[in-house]
Design a protein around this motif. Structure first.
Motif, PDB file in Angstrom:
ATOM      1  N   VAL A  42       0.864  -1.178   0.000  1.00 35.77           N
ATOM      2  CA  VAL A  42       0.000   0.000   0.000  1.00 35.77           C
ATOM      3  C   VAL A  42       0.901   1.229   0.000  1.00 35.77           C
ATOM      4  O   VAL A  42       1.738   1.385   0.886  1.00 35.77           O
ATOM      5  N   TYR A  43       0.739   2.091  -1.005  1.00 35.14           N
ATOM      6  CA  TYR A  43       1.563   3.293  -1.137  1.00 35.14           C
ATOM      7  C   TYR A  43       0.717   4.523  -0.855  1.00 35.14           C
ATOM      8  O   TYR A  43      -0.308   4.731  -1.492  1.00 35.14           O
ATOM      9  N   LEU A  44       1.160   5.356   0.097  1.00 35.17           N
ATOM     10  CA  LEU A  44       0.494   6.615   0.407  1.00 35.17           C
ATOM     11  C   LEU A  44       1.511   7.724   0.175  1.00 35.17           C
ATOM     12  O   LEU A  44       2.412   7.943   0.985  1.00 35.17           O
ATOM     13  N   ARG A  45       1.357   8.423  -0.933  1.00 37.13           N
ATOM     14  CA  ARG A  45       2.318   9.450  -1.331  1.00 37.13           C
ATOM     15  C   ARG A  45       2.462  10.508  -0.237  1.00 37.13           C
ATOM     16  O   ARG A  45       1.482  11.005   0.296  1.00 37.13           O
ATOM     17  N   GLY A  46       3.709  10.824   0.109  1.00 40.25           N
ATOM     18  CA  GLY A  46       4.004  11.821   1.118  1.00 40.25           C
ATOM     19  C   GLY A  46       3.972  11.280   2.538  1.00 40.25           C
ATOM     20  O   GLY A  46       4.377  11.961   3.470  1.00 40.25           O
ATOM     21  N   PHE A  47       3.467  10.056   2.729  1.00 39.57           N
ATOM     22  CA  PHE A  47       3.394   9.459   4.063  1.00 39.57           C
ATOM     23  C   PHE A  47       4.318   8.262   4.165  1.00 39.57           C
ATOM     24  O   PHE A  47       5.188   8.213   5.019  1.00 39.57           O
ATOM     25  N   GLY A  48       4.113   7.270   3.286  1.00 39.97           N
ATOM     26  CA  GLY A  48       4.966   6.098   3.309  1.00 39.97           C
ATOM     27  C   GLY A  48       4.303   4.901   2.675  1.00 39.97           C
ATOM     28  O   GLY A  48       3.226   5.007   2.084  1.00 39.97           O
ATOM     29  N   SER A  49       4.949   3.746   2.797  1.00 40.02           N
ATOM     30  CA  SER A  49       4.470   2.518   2.179  1.00 40.02           C
ATOM     31  C   SER A  49       4.366   1.416   3.222  1.00 40.02           C
ATOM     32  O   SER A  49       5.255   1.244   4.053  1.00 40.02           O
ATOM     33  N   PHE A  50       3.264   0.687   3.166  1.00 37.71           N
ATOM     34  CA  PHE A  50       3.112  -0.533   3.955  1.00 37.71           C
ATOM     35  C   PHE A  50       3.501  -1.670   3.024  1.00 37.71           C
ATOM     36  O   PHE A  50       2.899  -1.840   1.965  1.00 37.71           O
ATOM     37  N   ILE A  51       4.535  -2.412   3.393  1.00 33.19           N
ATOM     38  CA  ILE A  51       5.081  -3.430   2.512  1.00 33.19           C
ATOM     39  C   ILE A  51       5.231  -4.754   3.259  1.00 33.19           C
ATOM     40  O   ILE A  51       5.108  -4.808   4.478  1.00 33.19           O
ATOM     41  N   ILE A  52       5.503  -5.806   2.503  1.00 33.02           N
ATOM     42  CA  ILE A  52       5.802  -7.119   3.064  1.00 33.02           C
ATOM     43  C   ILE A  52       7.305  -7.349   2.909  1.00 33.02           C
ATOM     44  O   ILE A  52       7.836  -7.225   1.813  1.00 33.02           O
ATOM     45  N   LYS A  53       7.977  -7.657   4.013  1.00 33.31           N
ATOM     46  CA  LYS A  53       9.402  -7.972   3.971  1.00 33.31           C
ATOM     47  C   LYS A  53       9.573  -9.477   4.150  1.00 33.31           C
ATOM     48  O   LYS A  53       8.917 -10.088   4.997  1.00 33.31           O
ATOM     49  N   HIS A  54      10.448 -10.050   3.359  1.00 37.38           N
ATOM     50  CA  HIS A  54      10.729 -11.486   3.456  1.00 37.38           C
ATOM     51  C   HIS A  54      11.950 -11.674   4.338  1.00 37.38           C
ATOM     52  O   HIS A  54      12.985 -11.043   4.136  1.00 37.38           O
ATOM     53  N   ARG A  55      11.835 -12.522   5.322  1.00 41.28           N
ATOM     54  CA  ARG A  55      12.951 -12.868   6.197  1.00 41.28           C
ATOM     55  C   ARG A  55      13.415 -14.276   5.823  1.00 41.28           C
ATOM     56  O   ARG A  55      12.626 -15.209   5.783  1.00 41.28           O
ATOM     57  N   ALA A  56      14.691 -14.414   5.556  1.00 43.28           N
ATOM     58  CA  ALA A  56      15.254 -15.695   5.162  1.00 43.28           C
ATOM     59  C   ALA A  56      15.358 -16.627   6.366  1.00 43.28           C
ATOM     60  O   ALA A  56      15.334 -16.201   7.522  1.00 43.28           O
ATOM     61  N   GLN A  57      15.493 -17.910   6.082  1.00 46.05           N
ATOM     62  CA  GLN A  57      15.694 -18.897   7.139  1.00 46.05           C
ATOM     63  C   GLN A  57      17.025 -18.610   7.818  1.00 46.05           C
ATOM     64  O   GLN A  57      17.998 -18.229   7.178  1.00 46.05           O
ATOM     65  N   LYS A  58      17.047 -18.788   9.140  1.00 47.00           N
ATOM     66  CA  LYS A  58      18.301 -18.548   9.857  1.00 47.00           C
ATOM     67  C   LYS A  58      18.398 -19.464  11.063  1.00 47.00           C
ATOM     68  O   LYS A  58      17.403 -20.007  11.547  1.00 47.00           O
ATOM     69  N   ALA A  59      19.605 -19.614  11.530  1.00 47.25           N
ATOM     70  CA  ALA A  59      19.857 -20.425  12.729  1.00 47.25           C
ATOM     71  C   ALA A  59      19.903 -19.493  13.934  1.00 47.25           C
ATOM     72  O   ALA A  59      20.450 -18.392  13.870  1.00 47.25           O
ATOM     73  N   ALA A  60      19.304 -19.940  15.030  1.00 44.87           N
ATOM     74  CA  ALA A  60      19.300 -19.153  16.260  1.00 44.87           C
ATOM     75  C   ALA A  60      19.714 -20.066  17.413  1.00 44.87           C
ATOM     76  O   ALA A  60      19.611 -21.288  17.318  1.00 44.87           O
ATOM     77  N   ARG A  61      20.177 -19.452  18.494  1.00 45.38           N
ATOM     78  CA  ARG A  61      20.611 -20.242  19.642  1.00 45.38           C
ATOM     79  C   ARG A  61      19.738 -19.933  20.845  1.00 45.38           C
ATOM     80  O   ARG A  61      19.430 -18.786  21.112  1.00 45.38           O
ATOM     81  N   ASN A  62      19.358 -20.987  21.548  1.00 45.41           N
ATOM     82  CA  ASN A  62      18.691 -20.859  22.831  1.00 45.41           C
ATOM     83  C   ASN A  62      19.789 -20.991  23.880  1.00 45.41           C
ATOM     84  O   ASN A  62      20.272 -22.086  24.153  1.00 45.41           O
ATOM     85  N   ILE A  63      20.193 -19.868  24.460  1.00 48.65           N
ATOM     86  CA  ILE A  63      21.364 -19.893  25.336  1.00 48.65           C
ATOM     87  C   ILE A  63      21.079 -20.556  26.677  1.00 48.65           C
ATOM     88  O   ILE A  63      22.007 -21.027  27.335  1.00 48.65           O
ATOM     89  N   THR A  64      19.812 -20.617  27.098  1.00 45.79           N
ATOM     90  CA  THR A  64      19.520 -21.281  28.368  1.00 45.79           C
ATOM     91  C   THR A  64      19.612 -22.793  28.232  1.00 45.79           C
ATOM     92  O   THR A  64      20.059 -23.477  29.146  1.00 45.79           O
TER      93      THR A  64
END
Length: 92
Positions: A42-64
């Motif tokens: 959704v583009y609103l000129r002069g205000f901004g854009s609501f967009i979808i961002k893709h997040r790639a697969q990643k490895a994370a650690r559970n430190i506990t």
């Protein structure tokens, strides 16, 4: 600023009833949500854009637990402000 405060401000500025303004604000947010769910920005000129961002697969650690887990690829909604909006905020 909350939705109620936005409704009050718009009602005061335009002279339209608060119930009508509330319906418009809620329909606007619903339209933005539905568009993003469908994958359309959704583009609103002069205000901004609501967009979808893709997040790639990643490895994370559970430190506990000292384990590694995989966070799957996913899409998230995001807002990108327009340049004029960013500059107005910087200048105050």
């Amino acid at each position: 600023m909350t939705k109620a405060e936005i409704v009050n401000e718009v009602a005061k500025a335009t002279g339209i009833e608060k119930a009508t303004v509330l319906a418009v604000v809620e329909n606007f947010t619903d339209a933005v949500k539905e568009s993003l769910i469908a994958g359309n920005p959704v583009y609103l000129r002069g205000f901004g854009s609501f967009i979808i961002k893709h997040r790639a697969q990643k490895a994370a650690r559970n430190i506990t637990r000292k384990t590694t887990m995989t966070i799957p690829a996913h899409d998230i909604p995001a807002f990108k402000p327009a340049k004029t909006f960013v500059n107005a905020v910087k200048e105050k």
